[in-house]
Design an enzyme around this catalytic site. Structure first.
Site, PDB file in Angstrom:
ATOM      1  N   ASP A  35     -19.476 -69.434  75.644  1.00  0.00           N
ATOM      2  CA  ASP A  35     -20.579 -68.618  75.134  1.00  0.00           C
ATOM      3  C   ASP A  35     -21.258 -67.818  76.237  1.00  0.00           C
ATOM      4  O   ASP A  35     -21.663 -66.680  76.026  1.00  0.00           O
ATOM      5  CB  ASP A  35     -21.627 -69.511  74.458  1.00  0.00           C
ATOM      6  CG  ASP A  35     -21.202 -69.880  73.053  1.00  0.00           C
ATOM      7  OD1 ASP A  35     -20.215 -69.317  72.561  1.00  0.00           O
ATOM      8  OD2 ASP A  35     -21.869 -70.741  72.443  1.00  0.00           O
ATOM      9  N   LEU A  81     -18.971 -68.881  63.309  1.00  0.00           N
ATOM     10  CA  LEU A  81     -20.428 -68.943  63.181  1.00  0.00           C
ATOM     11  C   LEU A  81     -21.075 -68.600  64.506  1.00  0.00           C
ATOM     12  O   LEU A  81     -20.545 -68.935  65.570  1.00  0.00           O
ATOM     13  CB  LEU A  81     -20.849 -70.367  62.797  1.00  0.00           C
ATOM     14  CG  LEU A  81     -20.441 -70.847  61.406  1.00  0.00           C
ATOM     15  CD1 LEU A  81     -20.658 -72.346  61.277  1.00  0.00           C
ATOM     16  CD2 LEU A  81     -21.232 -70.112  60.342  1.00  0.00           C
ATOM     17  N   GLU A 111     -25.981 -78.936  57.026  1.00  0.00           N
ATOM     18  CA  GLU A 111     -24.721 -79.691  56.933  1.00  0.00           C
ATOM     19  C   GLU A 111     -24.271 -80.122  58.314  1.00  0.00           C
ATOM     20  O   GLU A 111     -24.729 -79.582  59.313  1.00  0.00           O
ATOM     21  CB  GLU A 111     -23.605 -78.781  56.395  1.00  0.00           C
ATOM     22  CG  GLU A 111     -23.851 -78.271  55.037  1.00  0.00           C
ATOM     23  CD  GLU A 111     -22.797 -77.262  54.613  1.00  0.00           C
ATOM     24  OE1 GLU A 111     -21.820 -77.024  55.359  1.00  0.00           O
ATOM     25  OE2 GLU A 111     -22.971 -76.723  53.526  1.00  0.00           O
ATOM     26  N   LYS A 113     -21.572 -80.116  61.290  1.00  0.00           N
ATOM     27  CA  LYS A 113     -20.511 -79.225  61.764  1.00  0.00           C
ATOM     28  C   LYS A 113     -19.365 -80.104  62.240  1.00  0.00           C
ATOM     29  O   LYS A 113     -19.472 -80.757  63.285  1.00  0.00           O
ATOM     30  CB  LYS A 113     -21.033 -78.343  62.891  1.00  0.00           C
ATOM     31  CG  LYS A 113     -20.039 -77.297  63.324  1.00  0.00           C
ATOM     32  CD  LYS A 113     -20.687 -76.311  64.276  1.00  0.00           C
ATOM     33  CE  LYS A 113     -19.782 -75.142  64.578  1.00  0.00           C
ATOM     34  NZ  LYS A 113     -18.505 -75.500  65.131  1.00  0.00           N
ATOM     35  N   ASP A 115     -15.981 -81.281  63.828  1.00  0.00           N
ATOM     36  CA  ASP A 115     -15.271 -80.780  64.993  1.00  0.00           C
ATOM     37  C   ASP A 115     -13.770 -80.982  64.818  1.00  0.00           C
ATOM     38  O   ASP A 115     -13.179 -81.908  65.361  1.00  0.00           O
ATOM     39  CB  ASP A 115     -15.774 -81.514  66.241  1.00  0.00           C
ATOM     40  CG  ASP A 115     -15.472 -80.727  67.497  1.00  0.00           C
ATOM     41  OD1 ASP A 115     -15.026 -79.572  67.377  1.00  0.00           O
ATOM     42  OD2 ASP A 115     -15.677 -81.272  68.592  1.00  0.00           O
ATOM     43  N   ARG A 134      -6.988 -70.714  60.324  1.00  0.00           N
ATOM     44  CA  ARG A 134      -7.835 -69.554  60.532  1.00  0.00           C
ATOM     45  C   ARG A 134      -7.059 -68.405  61.166  1.00  0.00           C
ATOM     46  O   ARG A 134      -7.305 -67.247  60.878  1.00  0.00           O
ATOM     47  CB  ARG A 134      -9.023 -69.908  61.425  1.00  0.00           C
ATOM     48  CG  ARG A 134     -10.052 -68.821  61.403  1.00  0.00           C
ATOM     49  CD  ARG A 134     -11.270 -69.203  62.179  1.00  0.00           C
ATOM     50  NE  ARG A 134     -11.059 -68.984  63.578  1.00  0.00           N
ATOM     51  CZ  ARG A 134     -11.948 -68.422  64.375  1.00  0.00           C
ATOM     52  NH1 ARG A 134     -13.105 -68.053  63.896  1.00  0.00           N
ATOM     53  NH2 ARG A 134     -11.700 -68.257  65.652  1.00  0.00           N
ATOM     54  N   GLU A 171     -12.617 -78.272  56.962  1.00  0.00           N
ATOM     55  CA  GLU A 171     -12.201 -78.633  58.311  1.00  0.00           C
ATOM     56  C   GLU A 171     -11.228 -79.801  58.237  1.00  0.00           C
ATOM     57  O   GLU A 171     -11.511 -80.806  57.591  1.00  0.00           O
ATOM     58  CB  GLU A 171     -13.457 -79.047  59.102  1.00  0.00           C
ATOM     59  CG  GLU A 171     -13.314 -78.960  60.577  1.00  0.00           C
ATOM     60  CD  GLU A 171     -13.544 -77.538  61.124  1.00  0.00           C
ATOM     61  OE1 GLU A 171     -13.716 -76.579  60.331  1.00  0.00           O
ATOM     62  OE2 GLU A 171     -13.534 -77.410  62.350  1.00  0.00           O
ATOM     63  N   TYR A 223     -16.590 -77.272  52.900  1.00  0.00           N
ATOM     64  CA  TYR A 223     -17.957 -76.760  53.014  1.00  0.00           C
ATOM     65  C   TYR A 223     -18.167 -75.324  52.553  1.00  0.00           C
ATOM     66  O   TYR A 223     -19.229 -74.752  52.789  1.00  0.00           O
ATOM     67  CB  TYR A 223     -18.449 -76.895  54.451  1.00  0.00           C
ATOM     68  CG  TYR A 223     -17.448 -76.467  55.509  1.00  0.00           C
ATOM     69  CD1 TYR A 223     -17.039 -75.161  55.621  1.00  0.00           C
ATOM     70  CD2 TYR A 223     -16.916 -77.402  56.404  1.00  0.00           C
ATOM     71  CE1 TYR A 223     -16.134 -74.772  56.586  1.00  0.00           C
ATOM     72  CE2 TYR A 223     -16.016 -77.029  57.378  1.00  0.00           C
ATOM     73  CZ  TYR A 223     -15.623 -75.707  57.463  1.00  0.00           C
ATOM     74  OH  TYR A 223     -14.729 -75.334  58.421  1.00  0.00           O
ATOM     75  N   LYS A 286     -27.263 -73.008  56.332  1.00  0.00           N
ATOM     76  CA  LYS A 286     -26.798 -71.905  55.480  1.00  0.00           C
ATOM     77  C   LYS A 286     -27.878 -71.521  54.489  1.00  0.00           C
ATOM     78  O   LYS A 286     -28.597 -72.393  53.988  1.00  0.00           O
ATOM     79  CB  LYS A 286     -25.575 -72.348  54.675  1.00  0.00           C
ATOM     80  CG  LYS A 286     -24.383 -72.682  55.538  1.00  0.00           C
ATOM     81  CD  LYS A 286     -23.232 -73.211  54.709  1.00  0.00           C
ATOM     82  CE  LYS A 286     -22.093 -73.572  55.650  1.00  0.00           C
ATOM     83  NZ  LYS A 286     -21.042 -74.328  54.988  1.00  0.00           N
ATOM     84  N   LYS A 310     -25.632 -76.306  67.972  1.00  0.00           N
ATOM     85  CA  LYS A 310     -24.768 -77.198  68.744  1.00  0.00           C
ATOM     86  C   LYS A 310     -25.603 -78.302  69.374  1.00  0.00           C
ATOM     87  O   LYS A 310     -26.619 -78.009  69.999  1.00  0.00           O
ATOM     88  CB  LYS A 310     -24.048 -76.402  69.857  1.00  0.00           C
ATOM     89  CG  LYS A 310     -23.068 -75.367  69.343  1.00  0.00           C
ATOM     90  CD  LYS A 310     -21.923 -76.018  68.619  1.00  0.00           C
ATOM     91  CE  LYS A 310     -20.593 -75.431  68.850  1.00  0.00           C
ATOM     92  NZ  LYS A 310     -19.878 -75.373  69.983  1.00  0.00           N
ATOM     93  N   CYS A 404      -7.776 -67.909 102.123  1.00  0.00           N
ATOM     94  CA  CYS A 404      -7.548 -69.309 101.793  1.00  0.00           C
ATOM     95  C   CYS A 404      -8.325 -70.208 102.764  1.00  0.00           C
ATOM     96  O   CYS A 404      -8.162 -70.076 103.982  1.00  0.00           O
ATOM     97  CB  CYS A 404      -6.056 -69.629 101.862  1.00  0.00           C
ATOM     98  SG  CYS A 404      -5.722 -71.382 101.573  1.00  0.00           S
ATOM     99  N   CYS A 407      -5.494 -72.224 104.903  1.00  0.00           N
ATOM    100  CA  CYS A 407      -4.541 -71.631 105.856  1.00  0.00           C
ATOM    101  C   CYS A 407      -4.935 -70.229 106.293  1.00  0.00           C
ATOM    102  O   CYS A 407      -4.251 -69.622 107.110  1.00  0.00           O
ATOM    103  CB  CYS A 407      -3.132 -71.636 105.263  1.00  0.00           C
ATOM    104  SG  CYS A 407      -2.942 -70.488 103.894  1.00  0.00           S
ATOM    105  N   CYS A 422      -3.569 -68.462  96.665  1.00  0.00           N
ATOM    106  CA  CYS A 422      -3.093 -68.343  98.045  1.00  0.00           C
ATOM    107  C   CYS A 422      -1.576 -68.188  97.967  1.00  0.00           C
ATOM    108  O   CYS A 422      -0.881 -69.076  97.476  1.00  0.00           O
ATOM    109  CB  CYS A 422      -3.460 -69.589  98.847  1.00  0.00           C
ATOM    110  SG  CYS A 422      -2.567 -69.646 100.423  1.00  0.00           S
ATOM    111  N   CYS A 428       1.105 -73.408 103.327  1.00  0.00           N
ATOM    112  CA  CYS A 428      -0.291 -73.782 103.110  1.00  0.00           C
ATOM    113  C   CYS A 428      -0.364 -75.299 102.861  1.00  0.00           C
ATOM    114  O   CYS A 428       0.137 -75.781 101.835  1.00  0.00           O
ATOM    115  CB  CYS A 428      -0.837 -72.977 101.936  1.00  0.00           C
ATOM    116  SG  CYS A 428      -2.533 -73.391 101.512  1.00  0.00           S
TER     117      CYS A 428
END
Ligand code: IVH
Length: 669
Positions: A35, A81, A111, A113, A115, A134, A171, A223, A286, A310, A404, A407, A422, A428
């Protein structure tokens, strides 16, 4: 940095993260970090309208479209969403809704959410006809065969009053218990573990073998009901109807009327969710009234009438000591925040990855800043922000290194990617030591007694400069290294000797071929069957292997075209390391019934996986090809072969053969 350049790079990076998330089911950063990058991109795009691009990640949701599935277009676009992270952000969403509806208090529905991974089901005349992921929001993968195995999804509806045609969104989840069982089995089998139930659910839904899907124990919650002229006035009412037709609708669904109620709802579920049988990562609010929902309408990627909240991960604020730059075995430079130790969810955190330059820059870290560290669902701590208000005046911004740190070689940035690398692969030290460490790892050659420190010491003493040198290592040399005594040295030498029995697929993984992880290594080893065949395979041949795209094919071809690597392989071979598949897994020739035939595989199969079919073709003397051409002998066609492929086969006169006919042809049935 030039803002337009930053904008372009953020777009590439976010496309890549979308790919990690949706296609590989293996996100590299947290949703929150995603995000942050997305908000920065939105900000830059607002300042630079001339750089408008309809394909920008801000305009399009990510895509979960995978190889091997037929695609189906969504009737209504499948949006995501907008996220909020605080009651204040929720409040400003509520205010914007009230303003648009003109109501003093728009009725809302709260509701959980879930996962997992989103799904769209189509029912006609009370029967399930299609289940689609989706995908990119416009079209997704048709996973009907797999979804039919989920016992809590009614194939024929219960009750009455259902519309003749409707779409239901929900879901697909893998409950904690099934997730833990699956990971325990994978651990036992030496397979990589799923990071969380969401990745496990998404990965399971995309399996080619429905019997295995059924075994894993997926579940589903619903949902969102869609259709023309639905006889409901509110979302709540619609969901109660959905429940009465036999679907799982969460009991947590509640009507809410104002901010204090929403706040209490958030507080309640932030605690209570820990006792749920499935993973949740937040709540969804909602607008309850369906007429108001359509009045509010949609934005490009999400509806105006709903918002996600969240749950906050556990968070601590601690001063930054300094940023260091780690060099990985593939040469990738990772910035790391070294912190004043802080207690977080029961463990002390001292270091946290900043991932790459873009993420580091987006965080805008200055010397002496205090940083927010979080632990989300995953166990690894993450830096999620800076306490900018407490910044020391005049503090210098932390810059990414140009050379780097190990090295001194000037770093290069891979086109279109966020990582600085690198390029000094063979000179290295941390890259070489990293490859030795990887080689001896438990899932690779399983040589006990050589950890990071020993690998480093062996390299520095000049005994092991390449993993192939391990096979000429002597106990006397080990004895010169701190911490080794006769017994422990003997044990390492013994471990090295025994490692020559490690199966070929693990040897391939141990070689550190860029982009070849454990699963891909297994697939290519089982497909090629021997190192000689693997080294001789062309890029198009490599691309015929499941999960191998152009980038991995190029990487494998480049690896074996490099003299140092070929030499290392020869030395491993001379030491007796397994260079071909053995026993049952050996793909020695079974027959030449397919000799001279070039075969294209398409669709979903029930008796063997696609990969197994590819092997069978090779083992019976045939050749695999990725796409249909005049040269194709036939298409081995499973269920759900795409219409475009069918048309192509027909226009070129290439015959289709089904699974049973094919198995008869090779004498398996
Ligand atoms: S509503 C048009 N409700 O979260 C919006 N989504 O981050 C339709 N999700 O794509 C989605 N639980 O896969 C909605 N109670 C819930 C949800 C939910 C989980 C998922 C869904 C969505 C994603 C957005």
């Amino acid at each position: 940095m030039d803002e337009l350049k930053e904008l372009e790079r953020l777009r590439n990076e976010l496309h890549l993260h979308n790919h990690h998330y949706y296609v590989e089911n293996n996100p590299r950063i947290s949703d929150r970090e995603f995000d942050i990058l997305m908000r920065r991109l939105e900000e830059l795009e607002a300042r630079h309208p001339e750089a408008y691009d309809p394909n920008s990640p801000t305009q399009r949701p990510g895509s979960d479209i995978a190889k091997g599935f037929t695609q189906a277009a969504h009737i209504y676009p499948m949006l995501s969403l907008a996220n909020t992270y605080s009651i204040e952000e929720v409040d400003s969403w509520v205010q914007s809704v009230d303003k648009l509806t003109g109501a003093a208090h728009t009725a809302l529905c709260g509701e959980l959410k879930f996962d997992g991974t989103g799904i769209s089901l189509i029912y006609e005349h009370g029967r399930l006809v299609r289940a689609v992921t989706r995908g990119d929001g416009e079209k997704g993968d048709d996973v009907t065969t797999n979804v039919r195995t989920i016992r809590t999804i009614p194939l024929v509806l219960h009750g009455e009053g259902w519309p003749e045609f409707f779409e239901l969104r929900g879901e697909i989840v893998l409950p904690w218990e099934a997730f833990n069982r699956l990971n325990a089995q994978r651990e036992e089998a030496g397979e990589s573990l799923f990071a969380n139930p969401r990745n496990a659910a998404a990965g399971t839904l995309k399996l080619q073998n429905s019997a295995e899907v059924a075994r894993r124990g997926l579940d589903a919650y619903f949902y969102y009901l869609l259709g023309e002229d639905l006889p409901y006035t509110t979302h709540f009412e619609a969901m109660e109807a959905v429940r009465s037709w036999g679907f799982k609708v969460s009991d947590a669904m509640t009507l809410l009327h104002d901010i204090p109620e929403m706040d209490a709802y958030i507080r309640h579920w932030d605690e209570a969710r820990h006792a749920l049988p499935v993973a949740t990562d937040g709540l969804v609010f909602k607008v309850n009234n369906l007429a108001q929902q359509s009045e509010l309408g949609l934005r490009a990627k999400s509806p105006r009438w709903a918002v996600a909240y969240k749950f906050a991960a556990e968070r601590a604020l601690t001063p930054l000591r300094f940023v260091s730059f780690d060099v990985g075995r593939m040469g990738i430079i990772t910035p790391v925040a070294n912190l004043e130790p802080v207690l977080l969810s029961g463990t002390i955190v001292k270091r946290a990855s900043l991932h790459n330059e873009d993420i580091m820059n987006a965080l805008d870290i200055h010397e002496g800043d205090s940083l927010y560290v979080e632990k989300g669902g995953e166990i690894i701590p993450k830096i999620t922000g800076v306490d900018a208000a407490a910044r020391i005046p005049g503090a210098i911004k932390v810059k990414f290194v140009s050379h780097c740190p190990a090295c001194g070689t000037q770093l290069v940035r891979v086109e279109g990617e966020a990582a600085w690398v690198c390029p000094n692969k063979w000179g290295c030290p941390p890259q070489i030591v990293g490859r030795i460490e990887h080689f001896v790892g438990r899932r690779m050659m399983n040589i006990d007694g050589i950890g990071e420190e020993t690998a480093k010491a062996l390299y520095e003493a000049g005994y092991v400069r390449n993993f192939a040198d391990l096979y000429s290592l002597r106990a006397e040399q080990l004895l010169t290294i701190e911490g080794f005594a006769e017994k422990s040295a003997e044990r390492v030498i013994d471990g090295i000797r025994r490692s020559t029995e490690v199966p070929f697929d693990r040897v391939v993984y141990a070689l550190s071929i860029p982009f070849v992880g454990e699963t891909t290594a297994k697939k290519i080893a089982r497909y090629a069957c021997s190192i000689d065949r693997l080294m001789a395979m062309s890029r198009p041949e490599l691309e015929a292997i499941e999960d191998v795209g152009p980038r991995i094919a190029e990487s494998i071809a480049d690896y074996f075209a490099t003299p140092v690597n070929r030499e290392a392989v020869e030395r491993l071979r001379a030491a007796g390391v397994q260079m071909e598949m053995s026993g049952d897994a050996a793909a020695g020739s079974l027959s030449d019934s397919l000799a001279g035939k070039t075969i294209v595989i398409s669709g979903v199969f029930s008796k063997h996986s696609r990969d197994e079919y590819k092997q069978l073709i090779e083992r019976h003397g045939g050749k695999n090809a990725g796409s249909i051409s005049k040269k194709s002998s036939f298409v081995l066609a499973g269920e759900n072969m795409g219409p475009a492929k069918q048309e192509k086969a027909q226009s070129l006169g290439v015959p289709l053969m089904n699974e049973d006919e094919f198995l008869k042809l090779i004498g398996e049935q």
